[in-house]
Scaffold this motif. Structure first.
Motif, PDB file in Angstrom:
ATOM      1  N   ALA A 140       0.865  -1.181   0.000  1.00  0.00           N
ATOM      2  CA  ALA A 140       0.000   0.000   0.000  1.00  0.00           C
ATOM      3  C   ALA A 140       0.899   1.228   0.000  1.00  0.00           C
ATOM      4  CB  ALA A 140      -0.914   0.015   1.219  1.00  0.00           C
ATOM      5  N   CYS A 141       0.508   2.211  -0.758  1.00  0.00           N
ATOM      6  CA  CYS A 141       1.312   3.419  -0.935  1.00  0.00           C
ATOM      7  C   CYS A 141       1.615   4.096   0.405  1.00  0.00           C
ATOM      8  CB  CYS A 141       0.579   4.390  -1.846  1.00  0.00           C
ATOM      9  SG  CYS A 141       1.484   5.912  -2.158  1.00  0.00           S
ATOM     10  N   ALA A 142       2.865   4.484   0.580  1.00  0.00           N
ATOM     11  CA  ALA A 142       3.304   5.056   1.843  1.00  0.00           C
ATOM     12  C   ALA A 142       2.863   6.502   2.030  1.00  0.00           C
ATOM     13  CB  ALA A 142       4.832   4.961   1.951  1.00  0.00           C
ATOM     14  N   THR A 145      -1.984  10.244   2.558  1.00  0.00           N
ATOM     15  CA  THR A 145      -3.311  10.552   2.030  1.00  0.00           C
ATOM     16  C   THR A 145      -3.711   9.608   0.892  1.00  0.00           C
ATOM     17  OG1 THR A 145      -2.322  12.138   0.527  1.00  0.00           O
ATOM     18  CG2 THR A 145      -3.208  13.009   2.594  1.00  0.00           C
ATOM     19  N   CYS A 146      -2.812   8.706   0.478  1.00  0.00           N
ATOM     20  CA  CYS A 146      -3.085   7.865  -0.686  1.00  0.00           C
ATOM     21  C   CYS A 146      -3.479   6.447  -0.265  1.00  0.00           C
ATOM     22  CB  CYS A 146      -1.868   7.842  -1.607  1.00  0.00           C
ATOM     23  SG  CYS A 146      -2.080   6.757  -3.037  1.00  0.00           S
ATOM     24  N   ARG A 147      -2.497   5.685   0.234  1.00  0.00           N
ATOM     25  CA  ARG A 147      -2.754   4.326   0.739  1.00  0.00           C
ATOM     26  C   ARG A 147      -3.339   3.385  -0.315  1.00  0.00           C
ATOM     27  NH1 ARG A 147       0.540   5.799   4.172  1.00  0.00           N
ATOM     28  NH2 ARG A 147      -0.011   6.189   6.341  1.00  0.00           N
ATOM     29  N   TRP A 161       5.845   3.675  -3.152  1.00  0.00           N
ATOM     30  CA  TRP A 161       4.695   4.496  -3.521  1.00  0.00           C
ATOM     31  C   TRP A 161       3.991   3.870  -4.719  1.00  0.00           C
ATOM     32  CZ3 TRP A 161       9.600   6.894  -2.909  1.00  0.00           C
ATOM     33  CH2 TRP A 161       9.763   7.443  -1.642  1.00  0.00           C
ATOM     34  N   CYS A 162       2.714   4.198  -4.874  1.00  0.00           N
ATOM     35  CA  CYS A 162       1.937   3.576  -5.939  1.00  0.00           C
ATOM     36  C   CYS A 162       2.512   3.924  -7.301  1.00  0.00           C
ATOM     37  CB  CYS A 162       0.471   3.977  -5.824  1.00  0.00           C
ATOM     38  SG  CYS A 162       0.183   5.737  -5.960  1.00  0.00           S
ATOM     39  N   SER A 163       3.008   5.138  -7.452  1.00  0.00           N
ATOM     40  CA  SER A 163       3.668   5.505  -8.703  1.00  0.00           C
ATOM     41  C   SER A 163       4.716   6.564  -8.394  1.00  0.00           C
ATOM     42  CB  SER A 163       2.660   6.045  -9.708  1.00  0.00           C
ATOM     43  OG  SER A 163       2.241   7.322  -9.314  1.00  0.00           O
ATOM     44  N   GLY A 166       3.816  10.134  -9.346  1.00  0.00           N
ATOM     45  CA  GLY A 166       2.836  10.852  -8.531  1.00  0.00           C
ATOM     46  C   GLY A 166       3.274  10.948  -7.094  1.00  0.00           C
ATOM     47  N   CYS A 167       2.915   9.930  -6.303  1.00  0.00           N
ATOM     48  CA  CYS A 167       3.158   9.982  -4.867  1.00  0.00           C
ATOM     49  C   CYS A 167       4.643  10.031  -4.509  1.00  0.00           C
ATOM     50  CB  CYS A 167       2.517   8.792  -4.192  1.00  0.00           C
ATOM     51  SG  CYS A 167       0.734   8.941  -4.139  1.00  0.00           S
ATOM     52  N   GLY A 168       5.462   9.277  -5.208  1.00  0.00           N
ATOM     53  CA  GLY A 168       6.886   9.266  -4.880  1.00  0.00           C
ATOM     54  C   GLY A 168       7.463  10.667  -4.956  1.00  0.00           C
ATOM     55  N   GLY A 200      -2.550  14.843  -6.729  1.00  0.00           N
ATOM     56  CA  GLY A 200      -2.489  13.755  -7.710  1.00  0.00           C
ATOM     57  C   GLY A 200      -1.616  12.606  -7.256  1.00  0.00           C
ATOM     58  N   ARG A 201      -1.943  11.402  -7.755  1.00  0.00           N
ATOM     59  CA  ARG A 201      -1.171  10.228  -7.400  1.00  0.00           C
ATOM     60  C   ARG A 201       0.025  10.054  -8.270  1.00  0.00           C
ATOM     61  NH1 ARG A 201      -5.428   7.110  -6.839  1.00  0.00           N
ATOM     62  NH2 ARG A 201      -5.148   6.229  -8.883  1.00  0.00           N
TER      63      ARG A 201
HETATM   64 ZN   LIG Z   1       0.112   6.733  -3.810  1.00  0.00          ZN
END
Ligand SMILES: [Zn+2]
Length: 201
Positions: A140-142, A145-147, A161-163, A166-168, A200-201
């Motif tokens: 799960a994304c670290a 707010t994303c998870r 991170w999921c991407s 985005g999140c990274g 944004g992710r």
């Molecule tokens: Zn994420």
């Protein structure tokens, strides 16, 4: 290759189940017992006319958030103990057993209850991921707010991170910003504003 091309079916099932709630936009797919039933029925894991109650939905959501906590642990963050306890609590009331057939073996519900069949299917997916060595890749994304749940197909399995786009980048930018703001605060004694353009992710 993309995540969709490489993710094994069992890992996909678990990832998609965790992602029935998207914390970032507070979007819940499982809004009613029938929606939960449909989710499993669409995947051939429950009959389309199975009956689920509100308590079943609550239990499934608890399991989902428990799994999200576990997947967060896979991404290198400590899983929230309370979420794990709640997960354990629900599963303590769901008897499953190993069933052996000519095709192999799987975990199945020990009672004929719709919720038990659904949760047994998830637990069997965990078993399968363990055997396929894809379990630790399910994360799960670290970003707090994303998870979002994702499958880490990278060679070193170090994605957090999921991407990264985005999140990274968002997390890195925020860290860099915090470090810079800290330095500036030391220099000037002011309070920093929030970073801009970080959605944004
Ligand atoms: Zn994420």
């Amino acid at each position: 290759m993309s995540e969709e091309q490489v993710i094994p079916p069992a890992a996909r099932l678990l990832r998609d189940f965790v992602n029935t709630y998207e914390p970032q936009v507070d979007e819940e797919s499982l809004t009613a017992p029938d929606r939960l039933r449909d989710w499993f029925a669409e995947r051939g894991l429950l009959p389309p006319d199975a009956r689920l109650r509100s308590a079943d939905l609550a239990a499934a959501v608890t399991v989902r958030e428990g799994l999200r906590a576990v997947l967060l642990g896979h991404a290198g963050h400590p899983a929230e103990p309370a979420a794990l306890r709640r997960l354990d609590g629900v599963l303590a009331g769901v008897p499953v057993r190993m069933a052996f057939t000519v095709d192999g073996h799987r975990l199945v519900a020990a009672r004929d209850r719709a919720l038990d069949h659904a949760l047994a299917a998830l637990l069997d997916a965990v078993r399968q991921c363990g055997e396929e060595q894809s379990w630790a890749r399910l994360k799960a994304c670290a970003r707090d707010t994303c998870r979002w749940a994702y499958y880490d197909a990278s060679r070193n399995q170090a994605r957090r991170w999921c991407s990264m786009a985005g999140c990274g980048n968002y997390v890195k930018m925020r860290r860099a910003y915090a470090a810079r703001a800290g330095r500036e605060r030391k220099a000037a004694g002011g309070t920093p504003a929030e970073p801009k353009g970080a959605a944004g992710r």
